[in-house]
Enzyme design. Sequence first.
Site, PDB file in Angstrom:
ATOM      1  N   GLY B  51      12.261  -3.632 -36.614  1.00  0.00           N
ATOM      2  CA  GLY B  51      11.616  -4.145 -37.807  1.00  0.00           C
ATOM      3  C   GLY B  51      10.843  -2.979 -38.373  1.00  0.00           C
ATOM      4  O   GLY B  51      10.676  -1.966 -37.699  1.00  0.00           O
ATOM      5  N   CYS B  52      10.330  -3.109 -39.584  1.00  0.00           N
ATOM      6  CA  CYS B  52       9.624  -1.991 -40.181  1.00  0.00           C
ATOM      7  C   CYS B  52       8.327  -1.735 -39.430  1.00  0.00           C
ATOM      8  O   CYS B  52       7.871  -0.619 -39.281  1.00  0.00           O
ATOM      9  CB  CYS B  52       9.358  -2.287 -41.638  1.00  0.00           C
TER      10      CYS B  52
END
Lengths: 405, 144
Positions: B51-52
């Site tokens: 995920g970021c």
Amino acid sequence: MNTTENIRAQFPILNKQINNNALVYFDNAATVQKPKQVIEAIENYYYNSNANIHRGVHTLSRVATELFEQSRKTIASFFNVKNSQQIIFTSGTTDGLNTLVQSLSKSVLQKNSEIILSTYEHHSNILPWQLWAQHNNGKLKIIPLKENHSLDLEKLEQLITPNTKIISIAHVSNTLGLITNIEKVKEIAKKYNLIIVLDGAQSAPHMKIDLENLDVDFFVCSAHKMYGPTGIGILYMSEKWLQELPVSKVGGGTIKTVSFEKTEYEQGALRFEPGTPNISGAIGFAEAIKFTNIVGITSIYKHELDLVNYAQKQLNELPEVIQYGVSKEKAGVISFNVKNQHPFDVGSLLDKYGIAVRTGHHCTQPLMKVLNTQGTIRASFAIYNTKQELNYFIEKLKKVITMLK
Amino acid sequence: MNIEEIEKEIIEEFELFGDNWEEKYEHIIDMGKNLPKIADENKTDKNIITGCQSRVWLNTELKNGKMIFTADSDAIITKGMVAIIVRVFNNQTPQDISNAQLNFINVIGLKEHLSPTRANGLLSMIRRMKQDAKNLMNGSNNNN
């Protein structure tokens, strides 16, 4: 009277409840909230003056053109630029830098040219140069940080080679809030006849910027971080470059005459503004400048610096907190982590209390690598933030630290 | 217990907290701390879900026709959410996992964690679990 209370009353969104708590908006370095004058100016333009500019003989077109060009003048005067043609409208800092790199690649930049950036650039001031360098055998040289996370400008001179053409540098670090000593950069740049590109995305909202006296080649910033709307910004260029810089984007509005064989381009700013520009954006931007002028940019700086110093002091008393880039002179930003906790967790829980902070790498991944962290928590302030909000933030941060233990 | 029964159990557990989100999150954090950890040798690039903002590692195995998940995350809230999903999916058949709707997440008021803007890797993790389940189903069909 410019009391914080009066100022807050001009920002409708600040009355919002988030997760059943009053909104505490500390993500101003990402984008700042808008005063109602700006919102109304945009609305009013569409209600009363909308037309395409620079081409119509009809009344509305003249009115819209006048509003647009008057906006350019208001912005020019804010930055103490005498010739408003030196202010070119862009869609923002990122667009300004991309356009600029494209134009410079048609003139100054040659194969093997070198560009100097700093460790704390945001991605927008890295990627356009990197893309150019990849296709032209160019090189990026990076100014390192000192122990205290400020730029080590003593090392700047040794990065310069005969191939160095440009120093493109953040005026203020978006992640740390530290201010670049631009006078020092200029001194070295002038000695080697280098072009200076100053990225003002994070300085223009907070500090008095006098482009006439600053005397850099180029300057970029975004309206939406300066109480203006999204989708508009400026690229400033010196008189010399206004005459000499080749265009990189072309289209309607930039020309005097066109045939299939040859085109004669306009003079001045219009040469760099192809297509129908963001007219309402420019008008909103100018209205934001008017707001800033009424409050006073030096008052804004002082107010935010008070908050920064107060926050740094409070955080310093929490043994679990590590701060980055601590300094007495900063532009509205603090950056920290809670030891052994992921910034995402801290940010998610603060959000539950209605506190909006930014977590993650802040589009500065190379800086994160140097700081040896995946990300940080960033709180960034604007003229409407208060010490009471900071007290609430510190109280809830303590709670969050306990929850995560 | 089947997936629906476990979901019901979790819903009942969370009902105890009522509107007190702080207790709810403390519970999620506790579950994160108790998540059976993925073995270090399984923390590979193949098993990472980026995920970021936070990362999730997920390992899938099939034992006696049931899926066994081990996982980890570098953020504790994400890890707690991962623990909840693993608790629901562990020891279930690929068929049941593939069909699961996971509506209980909405019921216990944690739907925001599945929003793509949370960038916490959780949504991608559920997709990966379901994809692994589908692959196993297709794989076993092929063997027939």
